[in-house]
Motif scaffolding. Structure first.
Motif, mmCIF file in Angstrom:
data_model
loop_
_atom_site.group_PDB
_atom_site.id
_atom_site.type_symbol
_atom_site.label_atom_id
_atom_site.label_comp_id
_atom_site.label_asym_id
_atom_site.label_seq_id
_atom_site.Cartn_x
_atom_site.Cartn_y
_atom_site.Cartn_z
ATOM 1 N N LYS A 129 0.826 -1.219 0.000
ATOM 2 C CA LYS A 129 0.000 0.000 0.000
ATOM 3 C C LYS A 129 0.851 1.257 0.000
ATOM 4 O O LYS A 129 0.375 2.322 -0.413
ATOM 5 C CB LYS A 129 -0.921 0.002 1.217
ATOM 6 C CG LYS A 129 -0.193 0.071 2.557
ATOM 7 C CD LYS A 129 -1.175 0.044 3.710
ATOM 8 C CE LYS A 129 -0.457 0.101 5.052
ATOM 9 N NZ LYS A 129 -1.418 0.032 6.184
ATOM 10 N N ASN A 130 2.099 1.150 0.446
ATOM 11 C CA ASN A 130 2.981 2.317 0.440
ATOM 12 C C ASN A 130 3.307 2.779 -0.977
ATOM 13 O O ASN A 130 3.762 3.906 -1.167
ATOM 14 C CB ASN A 130 4.280 1.988 1.178
ATOM 15 C CG ASN A 130 4.056 1.724 2.647
ATOM 16 O OD1 ASN A 130 3.145 2.270 3.265
ATOM 17 N ND2 ASN A 130 4.877 0.865 3.234
ATOM 18 N N ARG A 131 3.090 1.911 -1.957
ATOM 19 C CA ARG A 131 3.387 2.236 -3.344
ATOM 20 C C ARG A 131 2.119 2.530 -4.141
ATOM 21 O O ARG A 131 2.153 2.643 -5.362
ATOM 22 C CB ARG A 131 4.152 1.079 -3.985
ATOM 23 C CG ARG A 131 5.372 0.640 -3.192
ATOM 24 C CD ARG A 131 5.997 -0.599 -3.775
ATOM 25 N NE ARG A 131 6.723 -0.294 -4.996
ATOM 26 C CZ ARG A 131 7.273 -1.228 -5.776
ATOM 27 N NH1 ARG A 131 7.136 -2.497 -5.473
ATOM 28 N NH2 ARG A 131 7.929 -0.878 -6.866
ATOM 29 N N LEU A 132 0.998 2.667 -3.452
ATOM 30 C CA LEU A 132 -0.291 2.829 -4.118
ATOM 31 C C LEU A 132 -0.988 4.088 -3.638
ATOM 32 O O LEU A 132 -0.677 4.609 -2.565
ATOM 33 C CB LEU A 132 -1.181 1.621 -3.827
ATOM 34 C CG LEU A 132 -0.617 0.251 -4.215
ATOM 35 C CD1 LEU A 132 -1.473 -0.856 -3.616
ATOM 36 C CD2 LEU A 132 -0.526 0.113 -5.733
ATOM 37 N N ILE A 133 -1.949 4.555 -4.428
ATOM 38 C CA ILE A 133 -2.772 5.695 -4.051
ATOM 39 C C ILE A 133 -4.231 5.264 -4.094
ATOM 40 O O ILE A 133 -4.693 4.691 -5.094
ATOM 41 C CB ILE A 133 -2.559 6.895 -4.990
ATOM 42 C CG1 ILE A 133 -1.094 7.339 -4.984
ATOM 43 C CG2 ILE A 133 -3.456 8.062 -4.576
ATOM 44 C CD1 ILE A 133 -0.803 8.479 -5.943
ATOM 45 N N ASN A 134 -4.947 5.522 -3.041
ATOM 46 C CA ASN A 134 -6.367 5.204 -2.975
ATOM 47 C C ASN A 134 -7.119 5.893 -4.117
ATOM 48 O O ASN A 134 -6.960 7.089 -4.348
ATOM 49 C CB ASN A 134 -6.931 5.656 -1.629
ATOM 50 C CG ASN A 134 -8.407 5.350 -1.482
ATOM 51 O OD1 ASN A 134 -8.787 4.198 -1.307
ATOM 52 N ND2 ASN A 134 -9.237 6.382 -1.552
ATOM 53 N N GLY A 135 -7.940 5.117 -4.847
ATOM 54 C CA GLY A 135 -8.703 5.663 -5.959
ATOM 55 C C GLY A 135 -8.018 5.570 -7.301
ATOM 56 O O GLY A 135 -8.650 5.780 -8.346
ATOM 57 N N GLU A 136 -6.723 5.266 -7.308
ATOM 58 C CA GLU A 136 -5.972 5.163 -8.555
ATOM 59 C C GLU A 136 -6.264 3.832 -9.239
ATOM 60 O O GLU A 136 -6.481 2.808 -8.593
ATOM 61 C CB GLU A 136 -4.475 5.269 -8.253
ATOM 62 C CG GLU A 136 -3.574 5.286 -9.467
ATOM 63 C CD GLU A 136 -3.745 6.548 -10.278
ATOM 64 O OE1 GLU A 136 -4.625 6.558 -11.165
ATOM 65 O OE2 GLU A 136 -3.023 7.515 -10.026
ATOM 66 N N THR A 137 -6.276 3.829 -10.569
ATOM 67 C CA THR A 137 -6.470 2.611 -11.349
ATOM 68 C C THR A 137 -5.125 2.132 -11.887
ATOM 69 O O THR A 137 -4.346 2.917 -12.430
ATOM 70 C CB THR A 137 -7.442 2.851 -12.509
ATOM 71 O OG1 THR A 137 -8.714 3.249 -11.978
ATOM 72 C CG2 THR A 137 -7.637 1.579 -13.333
#
Length: 279
Positions: A129-137
């Motif tokens: 999750k540290n490499r991700l953004i909420n809402g991003e596809t």
């Protein structure tokens, strides 16, 4: 053929004499290929050969992608002749230098390695999750590797598009609409110019969706951010075909996301470009 950037490390700089860097192999479909070297030092030579071998792994398939508290969980099928697997994932939106994107690579992302540099042989992996953004596809895919005779890779599997939402915790009401302030920054050439965007901090917001456009345009450019109180627009060329120019007016709006709950858009604010930047 789609460009790739496979490679391997050369020997240490201080080594003298003739060196051999070993064998490197790819699993390729039938066809004609062109090889272009990247940066290299000294004189070198190589040869290309083709052969059939049982070391080439078959292509795995992504069977399920899901959001967890730890990130994006990816399940996939077992591949014949595989000693490990790499997960690929990349954002579909334009690249921005301050984005926490997954590492860039040849197809659609970068394999997840274990701390010792090996591919895990499990059939489930999680993109942190540290490499991700909420809402991003993201585009998600997998490929297999075999390390028994050099390093041979399977083709990358068919990709799946997946929008990541952090599992909902806390309030089940949509977030409060952000209060927005924007301004244009340029110090006449010493730094890159940008539109500075600020909003009030919402402790329940997991991310923010930002849209901007040249005033008068019907097109909004969109990106997501997980910074807490603001972000920037630093290169409109990717979305509007031109850099900042004196006299331009940009419109900006933002909304907050708590998991998949989304606030109303903020009031649209404007920023005027007062100096054409020195590049």
């Amino acid at each position: 053929m789609q460009d790739t950037d496979y490679g391997y490390a050369l020997n240490p700089w201080k080594t003298k004499g003739t060196l051999k860097n070993g064998k490197y192999s790819w699993n390729l479909e039938k066809g004609t290929y062109y090889l272009e070297k990247g940066s290299a030092r000294g004189r070198f030579s190589f040869k290309l050969t083709s052969e059939d071998t049982n070391a080439l792994p078959s292509t795995p398939k992504v069977t399920k992608v899901s959001s967890t508290e730890d990130g994006i969980k990816v399940d996939y099928t077992k591949a014949d002749n595989a000693t490990g697997y790499g997960i690929y994932g990349s954002s579909l939106r334009r690249y921005r230098s301050n984005d926490p994107l997954l590492d860039a690579a040849s197809m659609i992302g970068h394999s997840n390695f274990t701390p010792d540099g090996n591919y895990p042989d499990v059939l489930t992996q999680t993109i942190s999750k540290n490499r991700l953004i909420n809402g991003e596809t993201y585009d998600i895919a997998v490929r297999a590797v075999n390390d028994e005779e050099g390093r041979s890779f399977s083709p990358v599997s068919a990709n799946q598009k997946f929008t990541y939402y952090i599992p909902l915790k806390g309030s089940h009401e949509k977030p409060k609409t952000p209060t927005l302030k924007v301004s244009y920054y340029n110090d006449h050439g010493s730094d890159e110019p940008y539109i500075n965007i600020e909003w009030d901090v919402n402790p329940e917001a997991d991310s923010y969706e930002i849209q901007y456009r040249l005033k008068g345009s019907s097109k909004w450019a969109t990106f997501f951010s997980k910074t807490r109180s603001g972000d920037i627009v630093d290169d409109p060329t990717n979305d509007f075909g031109q850099d900042f120019k004196k006299g331009q007016v940009y419109e900006v709006r933002v909304r907050a996301l708590h998991s998949n709950l989304i606030s109303d858009w903020s009031e649209v604010k404007t920023a005027r470009v007062d100096v054409t930047p020195n590049r």
